[in-house]
Design an enzyme around this catalytic site. Structure first.
Site, PDB file in Angstrom:
ATOM      1  N   THR A  43       0.735  -1.157  -0.003  1.00  0.00           N
ATOM      2  CA  THR A  43       0.011  -0.068  -0.070  1.00  0.00           C
ATOM      3  C   THR A  43       0.876   1.321   0.016  1.00  0.00           C
ATOM      4  O   THR A  43       2.062   1.199   0.605  1.00  0.00           O
ATOM      5  CB  THR A  43      -0.931   0.048   1.267  1.00  0.00           C
ATOM      6  OG1 THR A  43      -0.313   0.058   2.228  1.00  0.00           O
ATOM      7  CG2 THR A  43      -1.991  -1.213   1.247  1.00  0.00           C
ATOM      8  N   VAL A  45       1.195   4.313   1.658  1.00  0.00           N
ATOM      9  CA  VAL A  45       1.730   4.825   2.812  1.00  0.00           C
ATOM     10  C   VAL A  45       3.030   3.923   3.498  1.00  0.00           C
ATOM     11  O   VAL A  45       3.671   4.204   3.972  1.00  0.00           O
ATOM     12  CB  VAL A  45       0.593   5.409   3.916  1.00  0.00           C
ATOM     13  CG1 VAL A  45       1.355   5.952   4.987  1.00  0.00           C
ATOM     14  CG2 VAL A  45      -0.227   6.322   3.062  1.00  0.00           C
ATOM     15  N   CYS A  46       2.099   2.589   3.353  1.00  0.00           N
ATOM     16  CA  CYS A  46       3.307   1.440   4.076  1.00  0.00           C
ATOM     17  C   CYS A  46       4.546   1.382   3.448  1.00  0.00           C
ATOM     18  O   CYS A  46       5.509   1.409   3.916  1.00  0.00           O
ATOM     19  CB  CYS A  46       2.571   0.209   3.947  1.00  0.00           C
ATOM     20  SG  CYS A  46       1.159   0.138   5.288  1.00  0.00           S
ATOM     21  N   THR A  47       4.535   1.694   2.017  1.00  0.00           N
ATOM     22  CA  THR A  47       5.706   1.445   1.082  1.00  0.00           C
ATOM     23  C   THR A  47       6.672   2.726   1.570  1.00  0.00           C
ATOM     24  O   THR A  47       7.953   2.570   1.678  1.00  0.00           O
ATOM     25  CB  THR A  47       5.396   1.394  -0.340  1.00  0.00           C
ATOM     26  OG1 THR A  47       4.546   0.405  -0.650  1.00  0.00           O
ATOM     27  CG2 THR A  47       6.670   1.529  -1.166  1.00  0.00           C
ATOM     28  N   LEU A  50       8.151   2.292   4.913  1.00  0.00           N
ATOM     29  CA  LEU A  50       9.491   1.277   4.958  1.00  0.00           C
ATOM     30  C   LEU A  50      10.733   2.087   4.162  1.00  0.00           C
ATOM     31  O   LEU A  50      11.803   1.884   4.596  1.00  0.00           O
ATOM     32  CB  LEU A  50       9.071   0.154   4.662  1.00  0.00           C
ATOM     33  CG  LEU A  50       8.088  -0.556   5.653  1.00  0.00           C
ATOM     34  CD1 LEU A  50       7.641  -1.923   5.268  1.00  0.00           C
ATOM     35  CD2 LEU A  50       8.559  -0.363   6.999  1.00  0.00           C
TER      36      LEU A  50
END
Length: 155
Positions: A43, A45-47, A50
């Site tokens: 997703t 924002v997750c990408t 990280l």
């Protein structure tokens, strides 16, 4: 839900790494650890979360810190996600949701019909296993990388 408090002993954990080996808190004894909980791999924002942590690798290394990303995705999904984003730190699967529960970041509400995933959070744990920084966001916002670095500098 009770939150983890700065100064409290961090809950021990056992995650399943992308190579199916365990990742535990004791693996990082004597080092500072940044745990990045994220809802779901692949997703946007997750990408971003990280990949930003990955870009801070040199800063973290100079502060005796390592990063572990944590989500409820399977280790196989996390392996593909890690490789596609060239992440230089391990990702751990909390597929059974035990670690998210222990850190009080398991989302059990309803988001578009989904539930039971990790809330976007960051924890800094010192080499003695003490929580030195804890942040859970609204899910749309990234954790404060500036505050994470400040917490590390103050250890």
């Amino acid at each position: 839900m009770t939150e983890l408090i700065v100064g409290q002993k961090a809950p021990d954990f056992k995650l399943v790494g992308t190579n199916l080996d365990p990742i535990t808190l004791s693996d990082y004894k004597g080092k500072n650890l940044i745990l990045h909980f994220f809802p779901l791999a692949f997703t946007s924002v997750c990408t971003e979360q990280l990949c930003t942590a990955n870009g801070n690798e040199n800063d973290y290394a100079s502060l005796n810190a390592e990063v572990v990303g944590v989500s409820v995705d399977s280790p196989f999904v996390l392996d593909k996600f890690s490789k596609e984003n060239n992440l230089n730190f391990p990702l751990g699967s909390d597929f059974n949701r035990e670690v998210s529960k222990a850190y009080h970041v398991l989302f059990e509400g309803d988001f578009a019909g989904m539930t039971g995933f990790s809330m976007r959070s960051a924890f800094v744990i010192d080499g003695k296993g003490i929580v030195r920084y804890a942040e859970t966001t609204d899910g749309k916002s990234l954790p404060s990388f500036e505050n994470i670095k400040k917490a590390l500098e103050n250890i």
